[in-house]
Design an enzyme around this catalytic site. Structure first.
Site, PDB file in Angstrom:
ATOM      1  N   ARG A 108       0.813  -1.210   0.000  1.00 42.86           N
ATOM      2  CA  ARG A 108       0.000   0.000   0.000  1.00 42.86           C
ATOM      3  C   ARG A 108       0.846   1.259   0.000  1.00 42.86           C
ATOM      4  O   ARG A 108       1.933   1.287   0.568  1.00 42.86           O
ATOM      5  CB  ARG A 108      -0.877   0.051   1.264  1.00 42.86           C
ATOM      6  CG  ARG A 108      -1.946  -1.018   1.315  1.00 42.86           C
ATOM      7  CD  ARG A 108      -2.806  -0.841   2.533  1.00 42.86           C
ATOM      8  NE  ARG A 108      -1.993  -0.733   3.732  1.00 42.86           N
ATOM      9  CZ  ARG A 108      -2.355  -0.070   4.821  1.00 42.86           C
ATOM     10  NH1 ARG A 108      -3.499   0.568   4.872  1.00 42.86           N
ATOM     11  NH2 ARG A 108      -1.573  -0.048   5.876  1.00 42.86           N
ATOM     12  N   SER A 169       8.204  -4.850   6.609  1.00 44.52           N
ATOM     13  CA  SER A 169       7.987  -5.837   7.678  1.00 44.52           C
ATOM     14  C   SER A 169       8.689  -7.168   7.416  1.00 44.52           C
ATOM     15  O   SER A 169       8.051  -8.227   7.308  1.00 44.52           O
ATOM     16  CB  SER A 169       6.499  -6.045   7.885  1.00 44.52           C
ATOM     17  OG  SER A 169       5.898  -4.800   8.094  1.00 44.52           O
ATOM     18  N   ASP A 223       6.326  -3.188  10.907  1.00 42.37           N
ATOM     19  CA  ASP A 223       4.899  -2.974  11.204  1.00 42.37           C
ATOM     20  C   ASP A 223       4.604  -2.983  12.705  1.00 42.37           C
ATOM     21  O   ASP A 223       3.660  -2.331  13.165  1.00 42.37           O
ATOM     22  CB  ASP A 223       3.992  -3.977  10.466  1.00 42.37           C
ATOM     23  CG  ASP A 223       4.414  -5.422  10.633  1.00 42.37           C
ATOM     24  OD1 ASP A 223       5.417  -5.681  11.331  1.00 42.37           O
ATOM     25  OD2 ASP A 223       3.740  -6.293  10.064  1.00 42.37           O
TER      26      ASP A 223
HETATM   27 MG    MG Z   1      -0.149  -5.570   8.063  1.00 42.70          MG
END
Ligand code: MG
Ligand code: ADP
Length: 484
Positions: A108, A169, A223
């Site tokens: 994203r 992440s 994250d």
């Molecule tokens: Mg996530």
């Protein structure tokens, strides 16, 4: 634009009562009398009693200590990387920030507008093919820069040099707030050619190469850190961040004095956020005493064999497949489903973790949601007793996952010694499973020492808004220090 809730609005936080529920969470009476006795016996390996969990807690603490200390860090399994995040948001952050979220199911790009006590965000999801996430890392970063350019141009901010926070992440060794070296890949990613390289530099180079985009890469974070930050924005007691999604990991606030790898000057807080990378806990065999035969099978089936063994017992990427393997095994033994399954069900990954949520959403005595799933899998011949057994298998796996996650949190709370702690949590398994949170709270209440209170707070988009917040705090610091 969607609004992220302000500090004052936090429906999931609060005290931690165990809500009235048809299931019992802390005693044995959650097991239906009609569960097959052989299945019950076989699943006992997954039911970890409190003594076992306390033993795991002790081992976990030892692992953390090893990760924090300079001389034991190189050989430690739980890496405890300093994130270089020294400050939490204090409410004076303001402005437009960009954020990237890579490392989960979706990639994203976000723009977050922070205005003291609230933030608004816009985001777009960009698809990523399997070829891209397992090919050359340079192509991956060119694609990330392209998505960022498309997103920024649409919003007229491509030339504004906006501060950007990048939630990356995967295990990365942080060398500074905007410098993180890729250590290894997890969760299905595998871009070997950029192992050992700096994520911040890769992104900056890919962006500069284009010539149509100006951004200021302020922070690379995990994250878990984003989750901690997004909750800290609303609740100042937040000291831990945890993810229970595709993967499982946590971070917490440690004293800089204890974080021996941390090598930057103290900017005032005396603290630094530590990214535990605790998914790897057990990779030296420390958890072999609780791992089952099917845990070992799952480990072989997925990438990163022998790695992320704690995570493989907890997170969404694996739980559904574990459940499928157990169901298949008991069917093959003739204990359920009349000994018969289906070609679809015999296919790996045909049973996602969301099925566990659906199965456990059914009220006792009802199998409506479960039957919908079984029907789609060609298992419509299941009897009510089969459904009881399948629900039992699902519950055993969910409970073990929730109890291991609880054990990790209690260990961290005890280690910090802070009497009132809010834990920010994100991830679809935690968010959408009907009982995961309640199971965690029930177990934490049993394991936690007297005098401690805690709260589990659902993070609203930790890896998006949290990344923007890290960038915002960093940008503010730069201004204060006169660095443009
Ligand atoms: Mg996530
Ligand atoms: P990520 O961790 O990749 O950022 P999520 O937090 O959305 O993303 O977690 C995705 C994982 O959560 C997937 O592995 C999926 O199996 C699991 N998941 C998705 N929906 C549910 C659900 N309703 N119940 C339980 N697990 C779910």
């Amino acid at each position: 634009m969607s609004n992220c809730p302000s500090r004052t609005c936090n429906p999931k936080a609060g005290s931690n009562p165990i809500p009235g529920n048809p299931q019992s969470f802390s005693t044995k009476d959650w097991i239906d009398r009609q569960v097959n006795s052989e299945i019950h016996e076989a699943m006992k390996d997954l039911m970890l009693d409190n003594n076992t969990l306390k033993k795991i807690s002790t081992l976990f603490l030892q692992n953390i200590e090893r990760g924090l200390k300079k001389d034991t860090h190189p050989t430690s399994i739980v890496k405890c990387y300093p994130t270089y995040v020294q400050d939490l948001p204090d409410g004076t952050e303001k402005g437009k920030f960009l954020a990237l979220d890579l490392g989960g199911t979706n990639f994203r790009v976000l723009m977050v507008n922070i205005d003291s006590d609230k933030c608004e965000m816009e985001s777009e999801i960009f698809s990523m093919s399997n070829e891209l996430i397992t090919g050359s890392g340079y192509d991956l970063f060119d694609y990330i820069a392209e998505c960022l350019a498309i997103f920024s141009k649409k919003r007229g901010v491509a030339e504004q040099n906006l501060p950007l926070g990048f939630t990356f992440s995967f295990p990365a060794s942080q060398k500074g707030l905007s410098k993180a070296i890729v250590v290894r890949w997890t969760k299905g990613f595998d871009c070997k050619d950029i192992l050992g390289l700096d994520v911040g530099e890769l992104l900056t180079n890919a962006v500069n190469k284009r010539g149509d985009l100006k951004i200021d890469v302020c922070a690379i974070l995990n994250d878990t850190t984003g989750t901690l930050m997004s909750c800290a924005f609303k609740n100042r007691d937040t000291r831990i961040g945890m993810i229970v999604g595709t993967g499982n990991n946590a971070c917490y606030i440690e004293k800089q004095a204890n974080a021996e790898l941390f090598d930057e000057p103290d900017m005032g807080s005396g603290d630094v956020v530590i990214n535990l990378e605790c998914g790897a806990f057990g990779d030296d065999g420390a958890l072999d005493f609780i791992r089952t035969e099917l845990d070992r099978v799952i480990d072989k089936e997925y990438p990163n064999q022998g790695r992320q063994l704690h995570e493989k017992m907890i997170s969404g990427m694996y739980l559904g497949e574990l459940a499928r393997r157990y169901i298949l095994k008991f069917a093959q033994q003739g204990l359920i489903l009349g000994g018969k399954t289906s070609p679809i069900f015999e296919t790996q990954d045909s049973f996602p973790t969301s099925n566990l949520s659906e199965i456990e959403k059914d009220q006792p005595g009802s199998f409506k949601l479960q039957r919908d799933i079984l029907h789609q899998l060609g298992l419509e011949h299941a009897t009510d007793v089969d459904c009881i057994n399948i629900r039992f298998i699902s519950q055993c796996l969910t409970r073990r996952a929730a109890h291991l996650a609880s054990t990790a949190l209690v260990t961290l709370i005890h280690k910090m010694g802070v009497k009132k702690v809010t834990v920010g949590i994100d991830g679809s398994l935690y968010k959408y499973h009907p009982h995961f949170r309640t199971l965690m709270i029930a177990k934490m209440n049993e394991l936690i020492d007297p005098g401690y209170t805690y709260e589990l707070m659902l993070s609203e988009d930790g890896s998006g808004i949290g990344a923007a917040l890290v960038a915002a705090v960093a940008a503010k610091k730069k201004r204060q220090l006169g660095i443009s």
